[in-house]
Scaffold this motif. Sequence first.
Motif, PDB file in Angstrom:
ATOM      1  N   ARG A 226      35.612  13.572 -15.195  1.00  0.00           N
ATOM      2  CA  ARG A 226      35.285  14.076 -14.412  1.00  0.00           C
ATOM      3  C   ARG A 226      34.648  15.085 -15.229  1.00  0.00           C
ATOM      4  O   ARG A 226      33.186  15.628 -14.558  1.00  0.00           O
ATOM      5  CB  ARG A 226      35.701  14.921 -13.123  1.00  0.00           C
ATOM      6  N   MET A 227      35.007  15.396 -16.351  1.00  0.00           N
ATOM      7  CA  MET A 227      34.559  16.579 -17.123  1.00  0.00           C
ATOM      8  C   MET A 227      33.604  15.885 -17.531  1.00  0.00           C
ATOM      9  O   MET A 227      31.879  16.383 -18.182  1.00  0.00           O
ATOM     10  CB  MET A 227      34.967  17.309 -18.006  1.00  0.00           C
ATOM     11  N   VAL A 228      33.681  14.287 -18.206  1.00  0.00           N
ATOM     12  CA  VAL A 228      32.629  13.397 -19.137  1.00  0.00           C
ATOM     13  C   VAL A 228      31.292  13.225 -18.007  1.00  0.00           C
ATOM     14  O   VAL A 228      30.110  14.163 -18.498  1.00  0.00           O
ATOM     15  CB  VAL A 228      33.051  12.359 -19.585  1.00  0.00           C
ATOM     16  N   GLU A 229      31.224  13.413 -16.507  1.00  0.00           N
ATOM     17  CA  GLU A 229      30.831  13.287 -15.993  1.00  0.00           C
ATOM     18  C   GLU A 229      29.324  14.343 -15.862  1.00  0.00           C
ATOM     19  O   GLU A 229      28.444  14.283 -15.388  1.00  0.00           O
ATOM     20  CB  GLU A 229      30.935  11.698 -13.784  1.00  0.00           C
ATOM     21  N   GLY A 230      30.310  15.839 -15.405  1.00  0.00           N
ATOM     22  CA  GLY A 230      29.358  16.510 -15.317  1.00  0.00           C
ATOM     23  C   GLY A 230      28.941  16.969 -16.368  1.00  0.00           C
ATOM     24  O   GLY A 230      27.182  17.679 -16.196  1.00  0.00           O
ATOM     25  N   SER A 231      29.324  16.762 -17.269  1.00  0.00           N
ATOM     26  CA  SER A 231      28.485  17.036 -18.830  1.00  0.00           C
ATOM     27  C   SER A 231      27.170  16.562 -18.750  1.00  0.00           C
ATOM     28  O   SER A 231      26.527  17.158 -19.394  1.00  0.00           O
ATOM     29  CB  SER A 231      29.043  16.785 -20.100  1.00  0.00           C
ATOM     30  N   THR A 232      27.132  15.017 -18.868  1.00  0.00           N
ATOM     31  CA  THR A 232      26.209  14.621 -18.931  1.00  0.00           C
ATOM     32  C   THR A 232      25.515  14.112 -17.601  1.00  0.00           C
ATOM     33  O   THR A 232      23.852  14.507 -17.950  1.00  0.00           O
ATOM     34  CB  THR A 232      27.001  12.316 -18.740  1.00  0.00           C
ATOM     35  N   ALA A 233      25.925  15.215 -16.392  1.00  0.00           N
ATOM     36  CA  ALA A 233      24.552  15.650 -15.656  1.00  0.00           C
ATOM     37  C   ALA A 233      23.940  16.676 -16.416  1.00  0.00           C
ATOM     38  O   ALA A 233      22.413  16.600 -16.412  1.00  0.00           O
ATOM     39  CB  ALA A 233      25.485  15.530 -14.134  1.00  0.00           C
ATOM     40  N   MET A 234      24.836  17.007 -16.992  1.00  0.00           N
ATOM     41  CA  MET A 234      23.987  19.015 -17.530  1.00  0.00           C
ATOM     42  C   MET A 234      22.949  18.264 -18.495  1.00  0.00           C
ATOM     43  O   MET A 234      21.961  18.971 -18.525  1.00  0.00           O
ATOM     44  CB  MET A 234      24.809  19.466 -17.861  1.00  0.00           C
ATOM     45  N   ILE A 235      23.513  17.287 -19.254  1.00  0.00           N
ATOM     46  CA  ILE A 235      22.633  16.966 -20.257  1.00  0.00           C
ATOM     47  C   ILE A 235      21.078  16.512 -19.654  1.00  0.00           C
ATOM     48  O   ILE A 235      20.042  16.611 -20.174  1.00  0.00           O
ATOM     49  CB  ILE A 235      23.136  16.135 -21.046  1.00  0.00           C
ATOM     50  N   ALA A 236      21.563  15.840 -19.167  1.00  0.00           N
ATOM     51  CA  ALA A 236      20.462  14.972 -17.908  1.00  0.00           C
ATOM     52  C   ALA A 236      19.734  15.929 -17.250  1.00  0.00           C
ATOM     53  O   ALA A 236      17.946  15.453 -17.260  1.00  0.00           O
ATOM     54  CB  ALA A 236      20.816  13.643 -16.764  1.00  0.00           C
ATOM     55  N   ALA A 237      19.836  17.384 -16.911  1.00  0.00           N
ATOM     56  CA  ALA A 237      18.757  17.577 -16.374  1.00  0.00           C
ATOM     57  C   ALA A 237      18.520  18.791 -17.400  1.00  0.00           C
ATOM     58  O   ALA A 237      17.515  18.716 -17.221  1.00  0.00           O
ATOM     59  CB  ALA A 237      20.029  19.023 -15.660  1.00  0.00           C
ATOM     60  N   GLU A 238      19.088  18.731 -18.905  1.00  0.00           N
ATOM     61  CA  GLU A 238      17.938  19.800 -19.599  1.00  0.00           C
ATOM     62  C   GLU A 238      17.030  18.683 -20.520  1.00  0.00           C
ATOM     63  O   GLU A 238      15.932  19.229 -20.900  1.00  0.00           O
ATOM     64  CB  GLU A 238      19.603  19.703 -21.097  1.00  0.00           C
ATOM     65  N   GLN A 239      17.515  17.620 -19.957  1.00  0.00           N
ATOM     66  CA  GLN A 239      16.508  16.302 -20.607  1.00  0.00           C
ATOM     67  C   GLN A 239      14.972  16.415 -19.512  1.00  0.00           C
ATOM     68  O   GLN A 239      14.253  16.547 -20.099  1.00  0.00           O
ATOM     69  CB  GLN A 239      17.130  15.003 -20.276  1.00  0.00           C
ATOM     70  N   ARG A 240      15.320  16.130 -18.303  1.00  0.00           N
ATOM     71  CA  ARG A 240      14.060  16.620 -17.470  1.00  0.00           C
ATOM     72  C   ARG A 240      13.705  18.063 -17.714  1.00  0.00           C
ATOM     73  O   ARG A 240      12.357  17.983 -17.846  1.00  0.00           O
ATOM     74  CB  ARG A 240      14.956  15.782 -15.717  1.00  0.00           C
ATOM     75  N   ARG A 241      14.657  18.716 -17.542  1.00  0.00           N
ATOM     76  CA  ARG A 241      13.823  20.405 -17.867  1.00  0.00           C
ATOM     77  C   ARG A 241      12.709  20.099 -19.284  1.00  0.00           C
ATOM     78  O   ARG A 241      11.737  20.765 -19.305  1.00  0.00           O
ATOM     79  CB  ARG A 241      14.437  21.212 -18.274  1.00  0.00           C
TER      80      ARG A 241
END
Length: 248
Positions: A226-241
């Motif tokens: 779950r932490m890997v999933e949450g972290s990759t989601a945050m990284i993807a959000a930063e990429q979109r930003r």
Amino acid sequence: MGIMERLDGATLRQPTAPAAETRQTHAAPADLRKPHATGSHTRKRLLLVALKLFGERGYANTSTRAIAQAARVNIASISYYFDSKEGLYCAALDQLVSASRLDVSAFTAPGQPIGTLLHDLFSSLLAPLRKGRTAGFAVRLCLHELIAPTPMCRDKIAPVIRDIHQALVGVLCSHLGPSAAHEDVSRLAFTILGMALQPVMMRDVIDGIHPGLLQSDAALDTWITRMVEGSTAMIAAEQRRLASSAAR
């Protein structure tokens, strides 16, 4: 392998050993009530007791006499194996650091998917939780150092946290690209590391609120996923930003 089995084998001095260990009236924890041993076993026993008492009381409020009584050994054993209270404390901190040390070179190896790297990171940082009661002693010691740091914290714990943070920043920079500001990447790295530190530092609280979330290897594996999933989601959000900022 438990944390105390990871003790590096020290070469003991050859002169006469400390005076024979004597039984004290101070009660030892149940898992320490074992037949007396000598040599390296005495050293390991002292380290385990030191982890427990330093974690419960902190460095300043833990006396060598209390450690010797809880370990049921002669107080001279501390100076014999560790030279001083400070030497024993440094040895206890070494066990805390080695329990979750990350192989930075493997973590930063090029070509690995970000999810794999994050899984390795979280697995390393949560490794102490797989080590039973001894992990709780080490975590409490770490909490004392974070709340009331001793000079040994600067030498033992801070460099490990800095190395892990810098390694993660490097991975994130290569993944996000040159447009990512160092401030944003560093902030994201600390946020991701915070996800891993919470279950380690709040083990007792989590067990009290929701028993079972951390009480088996399978449960820890699920938490890591779950932490890997949450972290990759945050990284993807930063990429979109970043992509949105570049498009303006």
